[in-house]
Scaffold this active site. Sequence first.
Site, PDB file in Angstrom:
ATOM      1  N   SER A  37      22.533 -16.800 -25.436  1.00 16.13           N
ATOM      2  CA  SER A  37      22.808 -18.281 -25.841  1.00 16.13           C
ATOM      3  C   SER A  37      23.733 -18.316 -26.949  1.00 16.13           C
ATOM      4  O   SER A  37      23.765 -17.278 -27.865  1.00 16.13           O
ATOM      5  CB  SER A  37      21.650 -18.958 -26.160  1.00 16.13           C
ATOM      6  OG  SER A  37      21.841 -20.201 -26.848  1.00 16.13           O
ATOM      7  N   TYR A  52      12.930 -20.209 -29.641  1.00 18.34           N
ATOM      8  CA  TYR A  52      14.075 -19.953 -28.968  1.00 18.34           C
ATOM      9  C   TYR A  52      14.875 -19.038 -29.798  1.00 18.34           C
ATOM     10  O   TYR A  52      15.729 -18.121 -29.127  1.00 18.34           O
ATOM     11  CB  TYR A  52      14.591 -21.310 -28.673  1.00 18.34           C
ATOM     12  CG  TYR A  52      15.699 -21.286 -27.479  1.00 18.34           C
ATOM     13  CD1 TYR A  52      15.213 -20.965 -25.897  1.00 18.34           C
ATOM     14  CD2 TYR A  52      16.988 -21.200 -27.781  1.00 18.34           C
ATOM     15  CE1 TYR A  52      16.338 -20.895 -25.179  1.00 18.34           C
ATOM     16  CE2 TYR A  52      17.964 -21.447 -26.719  1.00 18.34           C
ATOM     17  CZ  TYR A  52      17.672 -21.035 -25.518  1.00 18.34           C
ATOM     18  OH  TYR A  52      18.734 -21.140 -24.577  1.00 18.34           O
TER      19      TYR A  52
END
Length: 271
Positions: free
Chosen positions: A154, A167
Amino acid sequence: MAERKLDGRRALVTGGSRGIGRAVAIRFAREGARVAINYNGSRVTAEECLALLEEASAAAGVEAAGHFIVQGDVGVEADVARIFAEVDRQFGGIDILVNNAGVQTIEAPSETADPKDIERVLRTNLDGAVYCAQAALRRFLAQGQGGVILNCSSVHEIIPKPGYLGYSLSKGAMGNLTRTLALEYAGRGIRVNGVGPGATLTDMNAAWADDPEKRADVERHIPIGRAAEADEIASAFLFLASSDASYVTGQTLYVDGGLTIYADFAKNWSS
Ligand code: NAD
């Protein structure tokens, strides 16, 4: 007919029944690969995905490609062993692993975030990727013909994500997973790379993607001015999986409409 880039390759895409994973699987099938789709949610969604893969292979002129779906939670070692045993049984080996399965944390200030929530995210996004990478590496080494591991990371591998500690930790660590494995196995024909998507239109982002006002608010921050389609992310996976990237290892390729080039500096404010 144009040359297919992944003819005869055997791929496993974790969490691949929808979103980015599905787009990657379809792209791989179009390029001649046989794809195992791991899923841990709806079987109906996985079956829909399988039908799309079969269509993609047929359109590419590949008959009886042999794609299949396999249920399992990548954060559970026994499930990963079972998933790979099924890949062995159906494909007789593996050439490409795509560590795509991922979940978001619930937004919470870091000082009160529930450790169980952080742990849950790390178990899927990080432990899952590690278990699958280990299982793939053992097979690549035994097969003796190299292999490819692709980690779906990401922009939050390098951009901090306040309020989403789990995350953020998982994707930051994924960068070192990519680089460490790349270095350890480079001499044995195994390439390990990551793809770092920016804001992409999948179920993970349903909270803003389906609301025009919220979506405009998100897209305002993206230099290219819009969120990505999953297929635009899949293009990077295909490149890194194919021999076009034969000299690329240990890299994360950000496919993010410019998010990682400091959007806030587009107009001068500092001097
Ligand atoms: P998604 O929610 O549509 O897909 C995630 C998939 O992972 C789902 O199919 C889900 O069932 C599966 N999954 C979750 N936990 C699992 C587990 N324990 N075992 C097996 N499968 C599991 O979202 P997506 O956007 O397609 O996400 C795919 C990957 O892309 C994730 O790793 C995510 O972090 C990453 N990513 C997404 C975006 C985005 O904007 N959508 C941006 C950057 C990175």
